[in-house]
Motif scaffolding. Structure first.
Motif, PDB file in Angstrom:
ATOM      1  N   GLY A 136       0.835  -1.197   0.000  1.00 40.61           N
ATOM      2  CA  GLY A 136       0.000   0.000   0.000  1.00 40.61           C
ATOM      3  C   GLY A 136       0.868   1.244   0.000  1.00 40.61           C
ATOM      4  N   GLN A 137       0.270   2.365   0.397  1.00 41.17           N
ATOM      5  CA  GLN A 137       1.002   3.635   0.397  1.00 41.17           C
ATOM      6  C   GLN A 137       2.307   3.537   1.184  1.00 41.17           C
ATOM      7  N   SER A 138       2.254   2.966   2.384  1.00 37.51           N
ATOM      8  CA  SER A 138       3.458   2.986   3.222  1.00 37.51           C
ATOM      9  C   SER A 138       4.483   1.946   2.770  1.00 37.51           C
ATOM     10  N   GLY A 139       4.036   0.705   2.533  1.00 38.45           N
ATOM     11  CA  GLY A 139       4.975  -0.362   2.191  1.00 38.45           C
ATOM     12  C   GLY A 139       5.685  -0.096   0.873  1.00 38.45           C
ATOM     13  N   LEU A 140       4.921   0.328  -0.123  1.00 39.70           N
ATOM     14  CA  LEU A 140       5.540   0.577  -1.427  1.00 39.70           C
ATOM     15  C   LEU A 140       6.439   1.809  -1.397  1.00 39.70           C
ATOM     16  N   GLN A 141       5.977   2.846  -0.714  1.00 43.05           N
ATOM     17  CA  GLN A 141       6.824   4.041  -0.656  1.00 43.05           C
ATOM     18  C   GLN A 141       8.143   3.731   0.044  1.00 43.05           C
ATOM     19  N   LEU A 142       8.075   2.972   1.142  1.00 44.46           N
ATOM     20  CA  LEU A 142       9.316   2.609   1.837  1.00 44.46           C
ATOM     21  C   LEU A 142      10.188   1.723   0.939  1.00 44.46           C
ATOM     22  N   GLY A 143       9.570   0.722   0.323  1.00 44.96           N
ATOM     23  CA  GLY A 143      10.331  -0.197  -0.522  1.00 44.96           C
ATOM     24  C   GLY A 143      11.017   0.544  -1.666  1.00 44.96           C
ATOM     25  N   LEU A 144      10.255   1.386  -2.355  1.00 49.05           N
ATOM     26  CA  LEU A 144      10.816   2.111  -3.494  1.00 49.05           C
ATOM     27  C   LEU A 144      11.911   3.075  -3.061  1.00 49.05           C
ATOM     28  N   SER A 145      11.716   3.729  -1.928  1.00 48.16           N
ATOM     29  CA  SER A 145      12.730   4.700  -1.509  1.00 48.16           C
ATOM     30  C   SER A 145      13.978   3.985  -0.971  1.00 48.16           C
ATOM     31  N   LEU A 146      13.800   2.806  -0.372  1.00 49.54           N
ATOM     32  CA  LEU A 146      14.976   2.039   0.068  1.00 49.54           C
ATOM     33  C   LEU A 146      15.836   1.614  -1.108  1.00 49.54           C
ATOM     34  N   LEU A 147      15.183   1.274  -2.212  1.00 53.32           N
ATOM     35  CA  LEU A 147      15.930   0.800  -3.380  1.00 53.32           C
ATOM     36  C   LEU A 147      16.835   1.873  -3.966  1.00 53.32           C
ATOM     37  N   GLU A 148      16.561   3.122  -3.632  1.00 55.14           N
ATOM     38  CA  GLU A 148      17.432   4.192  -4.144  1.00 55.14           C
ATOM     39  C   GLU A 148      18.782   4.198  -3.452  1.00 55.14           C
ATOM     40  N   ASN A 149      18.854   3.494  -2.312  1.00 55.46           N
ATOM     41  CA  ASN A 149      20.107   3.467  -1.562  1.00 55.46           C
ATOM     42  C   ASN A 149      20.831   2.162  -1.843  1.00 55.46           C
TER      43      ASN A 149
ATOM     44  N   LEU B 145       2.818  18.234   2.235  1.00 56.33           N
ATOM     45  CA  LEU B 145       4.003  17.630   2.853  1.00 56.33           C
ATOM     46  C   LEU B 145       4.123  16.149   2.490  1.00 56.33           C
ATOM     47  N   ALA B 146       2.989  15.464   2.415  1.00 53.20           N
ATOM     48  CA  ALA B 146       3.023  14.049   2.025  1.00 53.20           C
ATOM     49  C   ALA B 146       3.401  13.916   0.541  1.00 53.20           C
TER      50      ALA B 146
ATOM     51  N   ASN C 259      -0.457  10.101   6.581  1.00 53.13           N
ATOM     52  CA  ASN C 259       0.318   9.468   7.647  1.00 53.13           C
ATOM     53  C   ASN C 259       1.199   8.348   7.089  1.00 53.13           C
ATOM     54  N   ALA C 260       0.630   7.550   6.193  1.00 53.71           N
ATOM     55  CA  ALA C 260       1.384   6.419   5.638  1.00 53.71           C
ATOM     56  C   ALA C 260       2.639   6.927   4.935  1.00 53.71           C
ATOM     57  N   SER C 261       2.482   8.017   4.192  1.00 52.94           N
ATOM     58  CA  SER C 261       3.624   8.599   3.487  1.00 52.94           C
ATOM     59  C   SER C 261       4.656   9.133   4.479  1.00 52.94           C
ATOM     60  N   LYS C 262       4.170   9.799   5.519  1.00 57.56           N
ATOM     61  CA  LYS C 262       5.093  10.370   6.502  1.00 57.56           C
ATOM     62  C   LYS C 262       5.759   9.275   7.330  1.00 57.56           C
ATOM     63  N   CYS C 263       5.009   8.201   7.605  1.00 60.32           N
ATOM     64  CA  CYS C 263       5.587   7.082   8.347  1.00 60.32           C
ATOM     65  C   CYS C 263       6.684   6.422   7.509  1.00 60.32           C
TER      66      CYS C 263
END
Ligand SMILES: Cc1cc2nc3c(=O)[nH]c(=O)nc-3n(C[C@H](O)[C@H](O)[C@H](O)COP(=O)(O)OP(=O)(O)OC[C@H]3O[C@@H](n4cnc5c(N)ncnc54)[C@H](O)[C@@H]3O)c2cc1C
Lengths: 113, 409
Positions: free
Chosen positions: B10-23, B53-54, B311-315
């Motif tokens: 969802g919003q949080s899991g995919l956003q975290l996964g995609l942003s982690l892959l940038e590192n 902000l999100a 919240n999901a995006s900010k989390c």
């Protein structure tokens, strides 16, 4: 830790595609058994790797090894990314795609020893 | 190289996964119950209006693929219905920066495909506790981002932070094409917040869906009241017809715009409701391994303030920072607790405000809403609070601070 000697090989250049669709009936097999690799795998992955030396479905593996289906899927997907197991397409699409077959064979030949 | 497993696309899991892959140096596996095509062909899941902000977090990681074509939400309007169904109050506050709502069917399906393209490992599987029980030991960190699904049972509810034990609203919504332009401010789009005292609220949210831009008609009904009439799961057309007839009865000025609307597609309706809750973010598996809960799994608020995706995006952004800051050190329970506490420093404000908004408005809130009609600065501050609700503690939530603020404008 997995053996560093295992060079990732896949049809898609290093990633497992969800196209693989690891359905319960999806068949997997080990294209060429590598005892050194087997040695280097985590116990759970090794069990799958050994078992899939004869072609088996995801469901069979999960049942036979008493491992939850989700775990089997994750481990198979990891093994496939390394080129350690092959995920069979349905017979239909497979037989019509010669270039795919060639890439599979090519990949197999390049599997490290 | 840390191996990270994320459960839930969802919003949080995919956003975290995609942003982690940038590192460099993170091996990220994501488990999704559905394929991208199944998500696109599924039912709408939310109204997902996200504020500046999100949206900035998505932009920072190049995930705002639909930004250009999605209608810009430039204001937030409030109306109150009088008992005779006239409009007792009506104003709109401008947002400093626009908000947008991209149908989660569009966004999550697209993000899933992008996740694979960027080198993430995607596994399609509805994860069970027993899966997690075995998988957790094979990863350095397991993040559970499965929304309000069954896996939340791994995380204990914190009663002190969860004042409600039952759903506070019955939710029903429909995505529609053909809503007529808004007469009060035809030059820009706004989320409209219509309050029907004692009955519930209707939100109208401009959004982007599978068939282009649309509007979402979203009722929040007080349980057992006249808007709580969707539990029989009506078919989509009947669902829309019921929404329209309730609009006609309670909010005729909104109904007037809606006489020619049609559903955007056959999966464009939703009904339900859930209890707001805050949970312990560290979940314990029978195998003894700990997993970290994220976004709705640990802090779920009623959508009355439209904050869940925000919240999901900010989390996701906050957890990303905590993960990167931890480097190669173990992701142990203490780290997990720290990661959550850092997010909660912000999220607590959203929970407090949202839980307050579920209650009948106290006199000082009515005064604020009334004053906003005459003073654009008040309307503006209220509207912009949606992007950062931590501002509400300073003027909105407390009668004395509200009086002091109103005296100063
Ligand atoms: C009617 C309604 C209106 C809303 N309106 C707004 C709004 O306007 N603005 C706003 O900001 N928020 C809104 N929200 C809230 C918002 O939709 C959620 O808070 C947000 O999507 C939460 O993100 P998440 O990542 O925690 O979970 P989700 O987005 O719910 O994602 C969880 C994912 O995990 C998957 N999953 C669940 N269980 C499993 C499992 N066992 N195995 C594998 N996958 C699993 C699900 O299929 C899903 O894809 C609304 C919610 C509702 C219900």
């Amino acid at each position: 830790m997995r053996s560093r000697r295992v060079r990732p090989y896949t049809l898609t250049g290093g990633r497992t595609r969800s196209k693989h669709h690891l359905l319960v009936e999806t068949l997997i097999s080990v294209p060429s058994y590598d005892p050194v690799l087997a040695e280097a795998l985590m116990p759970e992955s090794r069990a799958i790797y050994e078992r899939a030396r004869t072609r088996a479905s995801i469901a069979e593996l999960s049942a036979g090894l008493t491992m939850p289906l989700g775990v089997v899927r994750v481990l198979i997907s990891d093994l496939a990314t390394q080129g350690a197991v092959y995920i069979h397409s349905t017979a239909h699409t497979y037989s019509h795609d010669l270039s795919l077959l060639e890439r599979v064979l090519d990949g197999l030949k390049r599997l490290p020893v | 190289m840390p191996k990270i497993l994320i459960v839930g696309a969802g919003q949080s899991g995919l956003q975290l996964g995609l942003s982690l892959l940038e590192n460099d140096g993170y091996e990220v596996t994501l488990m999704s119950a559905r394929t991208p095509d199944e998500i696109r062909a599924g039912r709408v899941m939310s109204t997902q209006c996200m504020f500046h902000l999100a949206l900035e977090h998505e932009r920072e990681h190049g995930l705002n693929f639909w930004e250009a074509e999605t209608v810009k939400v430039e204001g937030l309007g409030v109306s109150i219905a009088a008992p005779d169904s006239s409009r007792a109050l009506d104003w709109v506050g401008k947002l400093d920066n626009y908000a947008q709502s991209v149908d989660q069917r569009v966004k999550m399906a697209g993000w899933l495909e992008k996740f694979e393209e960027r080198g993430g490992k995607l596994i399609i599987h509805g994860v069970t506790t027993s899966d997690l029980n075995s998988l957790a030991g094979m990863y350095d960190l397991v993040v559970v981002a499965a929304g309000k699904g069954e896996l939340v049972q791994l995380f204990d509810r914190i009663p002190e932070l969860s004042p409600y034990t039952q759903p506070q609203r019955a939710l029903s919504l429909a995505y529609v094409h053909g809503l007529k332009p808004r007469p009060e401010h035809p030059d820009f789009s706004a989320v409209r917040f219509n309050i029907i005292p004692g009955v519930g609220e209707l939100f109208i949210i401009p959004a982007y869906t599978l068939s282009g831009n649309c509007e979402i008609l979203f009722f929040e009904g007080i349980p057992g009241g006249p808007l709580d009439v969707f539990t029989d799961n009506p078919d989509p057309q009947e669902h829309l017809d019921r929404i329209l007839s309730l609009m006609r009865q309670y909010l005729p000025w909104e109904y007037d715009r809606a006489t020619e609307v049609e559903l955007t597609d056959s999966r464009a309706t939703l009904a339900g409701g859930y209890t707001p809750v805050v949970r312990n973010a560290v979940g314990e598996l029978p195998s003894g391994h700990a997993v970290l809960g994220m976004a709705d799994v640990v802090v779920a608020n009623d959508p009355i303030t439209g904050q869940g995706s925000n919240n999901a995006s900010k989390c996701a952004a906050s957890y990303l920072d905590s993960i990167l800051a931890n480097g190669d050190k173990p992701f142990d329970r203490q780290w997990m607790k720290g990661a959550f506490d850092k997010y909660w420093e912000y999220a607590q404000h959203v929970t407090i405000w949202t839980n307050a908004m579920l209650q009948p408005p106290p006199p000082h809130v009515l005064e604020i809403i009334g004053t906003a009609a005459a003073k654009p600065a008040v309307a503006r501050r209220f509207a912009n609070g949606f992007q950062d609700p931590s501002d509400f503690q300073h003027w909105f939530l407390d009668p004395d601070k509200a009086a002091a603020y109103l005296a100063s404008v």
